[in-house]
Design a protein around this motif. Structure first.
Motif, PDB file in Angstrom:
ATOM      1  N   ASN A 131       0.756  -1.197   0.086  1.00  0.00           N
ATOM      2  CA  ASN A 131      -0.019   0.006   0.090  1.00  0.00           C
ATOM      3  C   ASN A 131       0.866   1.495  -0.106  1.00  0.00           C
ATOM      4  OD1 ASN A 131      -2.381   1.528   0.157  1.00  0.00           O
ATOM      5  ND2 ASN A 131      -2.457   1.201   2.350  1.00  0.00           N
ATOM      6  N   ILE A 137      -3.894   7.121   1.662  1.00  0.00           N
ATOM      7  CA  ILE A 137      -3.446   5.590   2.082  1.00  0.00           C
ATOM      8  C   ILE A 137      -4.522   4.975   3.003  1.00  0.00           C
ATOM      9  CG2 ILE A 137      -2.107   6.900   3.823  1.00  0.00           C
ATOM     10  CD1 ILE A 137      -0.111   4.558   3.456  1.00  0.00           C
ATOM     11  N   SER A 140      -7.580   2.522   2.742  1.00  0.00           N
ATOM     12  CA  SER A 140      -7.373   0.911   2.606  1.00  0.00           C
ATOM     13  C   SER A 140      -8.296   0.415   3.510  1.00  0.00           C
ATOM     14  CB  SER A 140      -5.989   0.485   2.806  1.00  0.00           C
ATOM     15  OG  SER A 140      -5.317   0.910   4.242  1.00  0.00           O
ATOM     16  N   ILE A 203      -1.525  -6.093   4.683  1.00  0.00           N
ATOM     17  CA  ILE A 203      -1.303  -4.725   4.090  1.00  0.00           C
ATOM     18  C   ILE A 203      -0.077  -4.114   4.578  1.00  0.00           C
ATOM     19  CG2 ILE A 203      -2.005  -2.458   3.506  1.00  0.00           C
ATOM     20  CD1 ILE A 203      -4.941  -3.751   3.815  1.00  0.00           C
ATOM     21  N   MET A 245      -1.047  -1.949  -4.091  1.00  0.00           N
ATOM     22  CA  MET A 245      -2.339  -1.497  -3.979  1.00  0.00           C
ATOM     23  C   MET A 245      -2.234   0.018  -3.937  1.00  0.00           C
ATOM     24  SD  MET A 245      -4.264  -2.101  -0.194  1.00  0.00           S
ATOM     25  CE  MET A 245      -5.972  -1.726   0.148  1.00  0.00           C
ATOM     26  N   THR A 247      -4.348   3.798  -3.596  1.00  0.00           N
ATOM     27  CA  THR A 247      -5.669   4.468  -3.227  1.00  0.00           C
ATOM     28  C   THR A 247      -5.399   5.871  -3.663  1.00  0.00           C
ATOM     29  OG1 THR A 247      -6.060   3.166  -1.539  1.00  0.00           O
ATOM     30  CG2 THR A 247      -7.367   5.088  -1.486  1.00  0.00           C
ATOM     31  N   CYS A 258      -9.494   2.530  -5.036  1.00  0.00           N
ATOM     32  CA  CYS A 258      -8.490   1.622  -4.432  1.00  0.00           C
ATOM     33  C   CYS A 258      -8.495   0.703  -5.264  1.00  0.00           C
ATOM     34  CB  CYS A 258      -8.947   1.261  -3.112  1.00  0.00           C
ATOM     35  SG  CYS A 258      -8.074  -0.261  -2.143  1.00  0.00           S
TER      36      CYS A 258
END
Length: 312
Positions: A131, A137, A140, A203, A245, A247, A258
């Motif tokens: 992430n 952030i 998530s 994550i 990942m 976002t 996301c």
């Protein structure tokens, strides 16, 4: 009574502690207010907050512009200032939105953040989601908010302890309220491995300078940058696939998206240093698409190779 007595013995009065406690509770009340206001009002407030912050001369403003100059040396002074100002507005927005993210309902969170995944998050495969530190952030948490509805496993993430114990305890609880599992990043490798092997989602946000331990200097925008090797090492030990990942805001900036990508091919390899450099190159490609949204307030180049002067 004992705490008040200790405070009085140390300070000569209990007022400093009482004032700090009052500010903490005012902060919680303000987050609650932000969690129930119309979203467009929250966004406008956040932009205003960021615009004010951008005009306050200080250390963090210098950090933002130093980072941008190091990563984009081809940009002019006015272009750097424009990106920095936009970054502060987006950062202010993300701070205002934390009322919804930390205290809002699952529906409110999912209304603010859509999820698009190139992998089946419910297949229980050993998987690490990397992430990145964009301003969105904290979004998530949407994975936990939607887990029960979509049949996804529990989400575990690493957290860094805050100096403010009052908010440290509450933010952990708020992040876990949909069934997530916050794990202290200090010395909890076994806990992470167990979660991965159970098929739960992990994550990790490794794109910060987290100190020299278990780190290497590898290029990031052409600058030798201290970067942890944890993703490569953890993926090797747990035999997990690694997916990015990200976002970030939708093009119209009405809400966030996301996006979870496909597993990175050939990752991990048998070379953690090469893997870490490869991740930095992936970060660069993502950042170039959303420059103002990256977390430029962090001292990404804080630690330097031997003999090099600080950039800050």
């Amino acid at each position: 009574m004992l705490n008040r007595s200790l405070a009085k013995a140390y300070f000569g009065t209990t007022k400093p502690i009482l004032i700090k406690a009052a500010f903490n509770y005012v902060g919680v009340a303000f987050l609650l207010l932000l969690s129930i206001l119309p979203y467009r009002i929250v966004v406008l407030f956040g932009y205003g907050l960021g615009a004010v912050a951008a005009r306050i001369p200080g250390k963090r403003n210098r950090v933002v512009k130093t980072n941008l100059r190091l990563c984009f040396p081809q940009l002019s002074h006015s272009e750097i200032n424009a990106i920095a100002n936009e970054h502060w507005q987006l950062l202010g927005r993300s701070i205002a939105e934390r009322g919804i993210i930390w205290l809002g309902s699952a529906q409110a969170v999912s209304n603010m953040i859509e999820v698009r995944s190139a992998v089946d998050l419910g297949d229980k495969k050993p998987r690490i989601l990397v992430n990145m530190h964009f301003t969105g952030i904290e979004g998530s948490i949407v994975i936990s908010a939607l887990a029960e509805k979509r049949g996804w496993p529990r989400t575990s993430g690493l957290f860094q302890r805050m100096k403010n114990s009052f908010f440290n305890e509450r933010i952990i609880r708020w992040r876990n309220r949909f069934g997530g599992n916050a794990i202290d990043r200090q010395g909890n490798l076994l806990a992470l491995i167990r979660e991965i092997r159970k098929g739960n989602l992990i994550i990790i946000a490794p794109d910060l300078d987290l100190g020299l331990k278990d780190s290497v200097f590898v290029p990031f925008f052409g600058v030798q940058t201290n970067t942890i090797t944890a993703v490569s090492r953890l993926a090797s030990i747990a035999q997990a696939e690694v997916c990015m990942m990200v976002t970030t805001l939708l093009p119209d900036r009405s809400r966030y998206s996301c996006v979870i990508g496909k597993p990175i091919d050939g990752f991990p390899s048998d070379d953690p240093v090469a893997d870490t450099a490869r991740l930095n190159a992936i970060y660069e490609a993502e950042i170039r698409q959303h420059i103002a949204e990256y977390y430029w307030v962090h001292k990404r180049f804080k630690n330097r190779p031997d003999g090099q002067a600080s950039h800050y």
